[in-house]
Write a protein that holds these residues in place. Structure first.
Motif, PDB file in Angstrom:
ATOM      1  N   TYR A  36       0.851  -1.185   0.000  1.00  0.00           N
ATOM      2  CA  TYR A  36       0.000   0.000   0.000  1.00  0.00           C
ATOM      3  C   TYR A  36       0.889   1.238   0.000  1.00  0.00           C
ATOM      4  N   GLN A  38       0.902   5.522   0.873  1.00  0.00           N
ATOM      5  CA  GLN A  38       0.221   6.632   1.546  1.00  0.00           C
ATOM      6  C   GLN A  38       0.923   7.922   1.162  1.00  0.00           C
ATOM      7  N   ASN A  41      -0.743  13.358   3.760  1.00  0.00           N
ATOM      8  CA  ASN A  41      -2.089  13.805   4.150  1.00  0.00           C
ATOM      9  C   ASN A  41      -3.213  13.083   3.416  1.00  0.00           C
ATOM     10  N   GLN A  42      -2.940  11.863   3.002  1.00  0.00           N
ATOM     11  CA  GLN A  42      -3.982  11.065   2.350  1.00  0.00           C
ATOM     12  C   GLN A  42      -4.086   9.705   3.026  1.00  0.00           C
ATOM     13  N   GLY A  43      -5.144   8.976   2.696  1.00  0.00           N
ATOM     14  CA  GLY A  43      -5.299   7.620   3.203  1.00  0.00           C
ATOM     15  C   GLY A  43      -4.451   6.642   2.416  1.00  0.00           C
ATOM     16  N   LEU A  44      -4.451   5.400   2.850  1.00  0.00           N
ATOM     17  CA  LEU A  44      -3.682   4.356   2.167  1.00  0.00           C
ATOM     18  C   LEU A  44      -4.446   3.852   0.950  1.00  0.00           C
ATOM     19  N   LEU A  46      -4.138   0.773  -2.340  1.00  0.00           N
ATOM     20  CA  LEU A  46      -3.460  -0.436  -2.765  1.00  0.00           C
ATOM     21  C   LEU A  46      -2.604  -0.173  -3.996  1.00  0.00           C
ATOM     22  N   GLU A  88       4.927   7.243   1.626  1.00  0.00           N
ATOM     23  CA  GLU A  88       5.261   6.152   2.535  1.00  0.00           C
ATOM     24  C   GLU A  88       4.635   4.869   1.997  1.00  0.00           C
ATOM     25  N   PHE A  90       3.821   0.732   2.574  1.00  0.00           N
ATOM     26  CA  PHE A  90       3.593  -0.277   3.598  1.00  0.00           C
ATOM     27  C   PHE A  90       3.405  -1.647   2.948  1.00  0.00           C
ATOM     28  N   GLY A 106       6.504   0.490   7.644  1.00  0.00           N
ATOM     29  CA  GLY A 106       6.514   1.479   6.580  1.00  0.00           C
ATOM     30  C   GLY A 106       7.910   1.921   6.193  1.00  0.00           C
TER      31      GLY A 106
ATOM     32  N   GLY B  42       4.211   2.769  12.065  1.00  0.00           N
ATOM     33  CA  GLY B  42       3.464   1.957  11.106  1.00  0.00           C
ATOM     34  C   GLY B  42       2.017   1.821  11.519  1.00  0.00           C
ATOM     35  N   LEU B  43       1.360   0.808  10.991  1.00  0.00           N
ATOM     36  CA  LEU B  43      -0.052   0.561  11.295  1.00  0.00           C
ATOM     37  C   LEU B  43      -0.147  -0.577  12.298  1.00  0.00           C
ATOM     38  N   LEU B  91      -7.263   4.603  11.908  1.00  0.00           N
ATOM     39  CA  LEU B  91      -7.690   4.307  10.548  1.00  0.00           C
ATOM     40  C   LEU B  91      -8.695   3.180  10.536  1.00  0.00           C
ATOM     41  N   GLU B 100      -8.983  -6.786  -1.070  1.00  0.00           N
ATOM     42  CA  GLU B 100      -8.114  -5.725  -0.584  1.00  0.00           C
ATOM     43  C   GLU B 100      -8.847  -4.836   0.402  1.00  0.00           C
ATOM     44  N   LEU B 101      -8.070  -4.195   1.268  1.00  0.00           N
ATOM     45  CA  LEU B 101      -8.623  -3.249   2.223  1.00  0.00           C
ATOM     46  C   LEU B 101      -8.737  -1.873   1.576  1.00  0.00           C
ATOM     47  N   PHE B 103      -9.244   2.014   2.718  1.00  0.00           N
ATOM     48  CA  PHE B 103      -9.075   2.795   3.926  1.00  0.00           C
ATOM     49  C   PHE B 103      -9.829   4.122   3.875  1.00  0.00           C
ATOM     50  N   GLY B 104     -10.244   4.568   5.042  1.00  0.00           N
ATOM     51  CA  GLY B 104     -10.730   5.922   5.209  1.00  0.00           C
ATOM     52  C   GLY B 104      -9.563   6.873   5.407  1.00  0.00           C
ATOM     53  N   GLU B 105      -9.892   8.160   5.555  1.00  0.00           N
ATOM     54  CA  GLU B 105      -8.867   9.180   5.713  1.00  0.00           C
ATOM     55  C   GLU B 105      -8.313   9.221   7.138  1.00  0.00           C
ATOM     56  N   GLY B 106      -9.007   8.591   8.058  1.00  0.00           N
ATOM     57  CA  GLY B 106      -8.511   8.530   9.428  1.00  0.00           C
ATOM     58  C   GLY B 106      -9.102   9.591  10.340  1.00  0.00           C
ATOM     59  N   ARG B 108      -7.769  11.813  13.496  1.00  0.00           N
ATOM     60  CA  ARG B 108      -6.569  12.188  14.265  1.00  0.00           C
ATOM     61  C   ARG B 108      -6.991  12.560  15.678  1.00  0.00           C
TER      62      ARG B 108
END
Lengths: 113, 112
Positions: A36, A38, A41-44, A46, A88, A90, A106, B42-43, B91, B100-101, B103-106, B108
């Motif tokens: 993945y 990133q 300032n964005q989401g992950l 694929l 980044e 992952f 990462g 990391g996650l 997240l 596949e996953l 993701f949302g923007e998260g 904070r």
């Protein structure tokens, strides 16, 4: 239990140079493997995935990765880096037949002009 | 919506307060995941839900953390008595079975 190790928290390359981001995994059963990306300032999102078909997997933006069972590796490569590749990255592993997906720490890629 | 939606996008709270983070997955996705992303860490897997099966809570760091998924759709992650070390980006992701996953923007979270 699954685990993922990404070698190098930071990698710096020049624009046009080869990109190589390393990932080694541990899994008790044949795994599914993912990369993945990133962007700041964005989401992950694929990049590519290995699901036990071809061992060389091609993804978006010119990236590819090769599954090597003997080395338990799934390294990500791109022949020629572009400034827009700075992000980044992952690596992630999931056991086949399961849902738990484990991510590596990462690797931040810097691309120099 | 077309993607995974998380709210709030930013939350600042005082130490000791409870917080709730919400995730609205992609419609039709069967699995929902929560991860925590700390600077340089990391996650970190927290929990996942898959259909009507019991959730895998093996990643929750303490009993102050809990999550539920109502009606197989929206999920709420609750952190009780927040501590400064809880500060991170939380997240949410969803997937269709073993796919596949996404993701949302998260969200904070900053704990003062």
């Amino acid at each position: 239990a699954q685990s993922v190790t990404q070698l190098g928290s930071h990698v710096s390359v020049s624009e046009g140079a080869l990109v190589l981001l390393r990932c080694n995994y541990s899994s008790s059963v044949p795994p599914y493997l993912f990369w993945y990306v990133q962007y700041p300032n964005q989401g992950l999102q694929l990049l590519l995935k290995y699901t036990s078909a071809a061992t060389l997997v091609k993804g978006i933006n010119g990236f590819e990765a090769e599954f090597k069972k003997s080395e338990t590796s799934f390294h990500l490569t791109k022949p020629s880096a572009h400034m827009s590749d700075a992000a980044e990255y992952f690596c992630a592993v999931r056991d086949t037949g399961g849902f738990k997906t484990i991510f590596g720490a990462g690797t931040r890629l810097f691309v120099k002009a | 919506g077309a993607g995974v939606s998380q709210s709030p996008s930013n939350k600042v709270t005082e130490k000791g307060k409870d917080v709730e983070l919400r995730c609205d997955p992609i419609s039709g996705h069967t699995a929902l995941y929560w991860y925590r992303q700390s600077l340089g860490q990391g996650l970190e897997f927290l929990i996942y839900f898959q259909g009507n099966s019991a959730p895998d809570k093996s990643g929750l760091p303490s009993d102050r953390f809990s999550a539920e998924r109502t009606g197989g759709s929206v999920s709420t992650l609750t952190i009780q008595r927040t501590q400064q070390e809880d500060s991170a980006v939380y997240l949410c992701a969803s997937s269709f079975y073993e796919g596949e996953l996404f993701f949302g923007e998260g969200s904070r979270l900053t704990v003062l």
